[in-house]
Write a protein that holds these residues in place. Structure first.
Motif, mmCIF file in Angstrom:
data_model
loop_
_atom_site.group_PDB
_atom_site.id
_atom_site.type_symbol
_atom_site.label_atom_id
_atom_site.label_comp_id
_atom_site.label_asym_id
_atom_site.label_seq_id
_atom_site.Cartn_x
_atom_site.Cartn_y
_atom_site.Cartn_z
ATOM 1 N N GLN A 1 0.857 -1.192 0.000
ATOM 2 C CA GLN A 1 0.000 0.000 0.000
ATOM 3 C C GLN A 1 0.887 1.234 0.000
ATOM 4 N N PRO A 2 0.629 2.185 -0.893
ATOM 5 C CA PRO A 2 1.497 3.365 -0.978
ATOM 6 C C PRO A 2 1.271 4.346 0.163
ATOM 7 N N ARG A 3 2.328 5.045 0.515
ATOM 8 C CA ARG A 3 2.270 6.178 1.432
ATOM 9 C C ARG A 3 2.721 7.417 0.659
ATOM 10 N N GLN B 1 -1.737 7.914 4.139
ATOM 11 C CA GLN B 1 -1.929 6.544 3.663
ATOM 12 C C GLN B 1 -3.400 6.186 3.802
ATOM 13 N N GLY B 2 -3.962 5.548 2.790
ATOM 14 C CA GLY B 2 -5.362 5.145 2.899
ATOM 15 C C GLY B 2 -5.992 4.870 1.557
ATOM 16 N N TYR B 3 -7.260 4.480 1.587
ATOM 17 C CA TYR B 3 -7.968 4.090 0.379
ATOM 18 C C TYR B 3 -8.106 5.236 -0.618
ATOM 19 N N LEU B 4 -8.032 6.477 -0.151
ATOM 20 C CA LEU B 4 -8.087 7.610 -1.078
ATOM 21 C C LEU B 4 -6.983 7.511 -2.117
ATOM 22 N N PHE B 5 -5.847 6.999 -1.717
ATOM 23 C CA PHE B 5 -4.692 6.916 -2.609
ATOM 24 C C PHE B 5 -4.503 5.524 -3.203
ATOM 25 N N GLY B 6 -5.035 4.517 -2.559
ATOM 26 C CA GLY B 6 -4.892 3.165 -3.068
ATOM 27 C C GLY B 6 -5.000 2.146 -1.955
ATOM 28 N N ARG B 7 -5.693 1.066 -2.236
ATOM 29 C CA ARG B 7 -5.788 -0.051 -1.294
ATOM 30 C C ARG B 7 -4.518 -0.894 -1.380
ATOM 31 N N PRO B 8 -4.303 -1.802 -0.443
ATOM 32 C CA PRO B 8 -3.190 -2.745 -0.603
ATOM 33 C C PRO B 8 -3.357 -3.493 -1.921
ATOM 34 N N MET B 9 -2.282 -3.608 -2.673
ATOM 35 C CA MET B 9 -2.387 -4.176 -4.019
ATOM 36 C C MET B 9 -1.256 -5.159 -4.282
ATOM 37 N N LEU C 1 1.705 -7.313 -6.462
ATOM 38 C CA LEU C 1 2.964 -6.833 -7.021
ATOM 39 C C LEU C 1 2.794 -6.140 -8.371
ATOM 40 N N ALA C 2 2.073 -6.753 -9.293
ATOM 41 C CA ALA C 2 1.942 -6.185 -10.638
ATOM 42 C C ALA C 2 1.302 -4.805 -10.601
ATOM 43 N N ASP C 3 0.304 -4.620 -9.729
ATOM 44 C CA ASP C 3 -0.399 -3.336 -9.665
ATOM 45 C C ASP C 3 0.466 -2.254 -9.038
ATOM 46 N N ILE C 4 1.189 -2.596 -7.965
ATOM 47 C CA ILE C 4 2.018 -1.568 -7.330
ATOM 48 C C ILE C 4 3.176 -1.182 -8.235
ATOM 49 N N GLU C 5 3.640 -2.101 -9.056
ATOM 50 C CA GLU C 5 4.708 -1.760 -9.993
ATOM 51 C C GLU C 5 4.228 -0.762 -11.037
ATOM 52 N N ARG C 6 2.965 -0.869 -11.453
ATOM 53 C CA ARG C 6 2.417 0.115 -12.384
ATOM 54 C C ARG C 6 2.327 1.485 -11.729
ATOM 55 N N VAL C 7 1.975 1.502 -10.439
ATOM 56 C CA VAL C 7 1.912 2.772 -9.710
ATOM 57 C C VAL C 7 3.305 3.388 -9.601
ATOM 58 N N LEU C 8 4.295 2.576 -9.235
ATOM 59 C CA LEU C 8 5.657 3.081 -9.097
ATOM 60 C C LEU C 8 6.215 3.569 -10.421
ATOM 61 N N ALA C 9 5.800 2.925 -11.489
ATOM 62 C CA ALA C 9 6.273 3.333 -12.812
ATOM 63 C C ALA C 9 5.544 4.557 -13.335
ATOM 64 N N GLY C 10 4.516 5.004 -12.595
ATOM 65 C CA GLY C 10 3.818 6.227 -12.972
ATOM 66 C C GLY C 10 2.690 6.021 -13.947
#
Length: 283
Positions: free
Chosen positions: A43-45, A255-263, A265-274
């Motif tokens: 989950q992103p912070r 941190q929270g659902y406003l920004f993203g739920r726990p996700m 590996l594939a989904d968080i990598e898309r977030v990190l990649a922008g």
């Protein structure tokens, strides 16, 4: 015995059903760990001002072939009860550290990733040595690792906890305290323990946009932390009004659902990649 000694009770069929269900989930969980059914979600912070992802929280999940994605509160207590939390906790730590090294090589690693530490892990005599060994074997820079402990754990035996935290700090690791405000009414550990982050418990967040008492508590926590050079993280953020309040209160991260739920590996990598938006948790 759970209800107390010096008494008697009558057997009921539902008691046998509960015992059988518990035994079944224990066996399935042990088998699932061996078969690779456990995985790490993230989950992103976000930085409170820029709203950019600055760190991640790693969260253990169980994807059972029979039960689907099992809620953490249904299986993590079982891991602790059957004595598996130490070995599973090390697996999580190693998995996260290896993943951070991979992300760093790809140029998409956040500044830090936090890993929740169970009381059985923290109290283990080999805990610090395990952390040191995992860092050495994976090659992760200690500054990129944050260990998250609960407030109640630090207040149970504050002196021993402070010693362990100082040893971790000497390794270069950051320390965060989860569920701040829900533990025993003592602040001694803030004075004696090396703490980098305080996570305001979500019970103070839900109505903070409209409840003057919750607002006063949040502002007081933020002010105290700022004086001690500790960064405050507001978790459980679900609305823009909550996020705006904590930004004005000088909280460092949100941190929270406003920004993203726990996700996964594939989904968080898309977030990190922008390229990812707010992704919801599977299941």
């Amino acid at each position: 015995k759970a209800a107390g000694r010096g008494r008697y009770t009558f057997f009921r069929e539902e008691m046998n059903q509960r015992a059988c269900a518990r035994l079944e989930i224990e066996e399935a969980l042990q088998r699932g760990f061996r078969n690779g059914e456990l995985e790490v979600f993230y989950q992103p912070r976000h930085d409170a001002r820029s709203r950019r992802v600055v760190s991640l929280e790693a969260l253990l999940r169980w994807r059972s072939p029979d039960r689907g994605l099992v809620a953490p509160n249904q299986f993590i207590p079982v891991l602790e009860d059957i004595g598996m939390m130490v070995i599973v906790g090390e697996w999580v730590l190693r998995t996260v550290c290896m993943q951070m090294v991979t992300w760093r090589a790809a140029g998409i690693a956040p500044a830090r990733v936090s890993v929740n530490i169970a009381s059985t892990q923290f109290l283990s005599p080999s805990f610090v040595d395990t952390i040191r060994r995992v860092l050495e074997e994976t090659g992760l820079e200690p500054a990129m690792l944050e260990l998250e402990v609960t407030e109640s754990l630090l207040t149970t035996d504050a002196e021993d906890a402070a010693i362990t935290l100082r040893m971790l700090r000497e390794l270069g690791i950051s320390i965060s305290v989860d569920d701040f405000g829900t533990g025993r009414s003592t602040l001694n550990y803030l004075r004696n323990c090396p703490i980098d982050f305080l996570k305001i418990d979500r019970s103070f967040v839900g109505e903070v946009a409209s409840n003057p008492r919750d607002q006063a508590i949040a502002v007081a926590i933020a002010g105290l932390a700022r004086t001690l050079d500790i960064t405050v993280v507001a978790e459980g953020i679900e609305t823009e009004s909550q996020a705006d309040f904590f930004e004005r209160a000088a909280c460092g991260e949100l941190q929270g659902y406003l920004f993203g739920r726990p996700m996964p590996l594939a989904d968080i990598e898309r977030v990190l990649a922008g390229v990812g938006e707010k992704v919801t948790e599977e299941g």
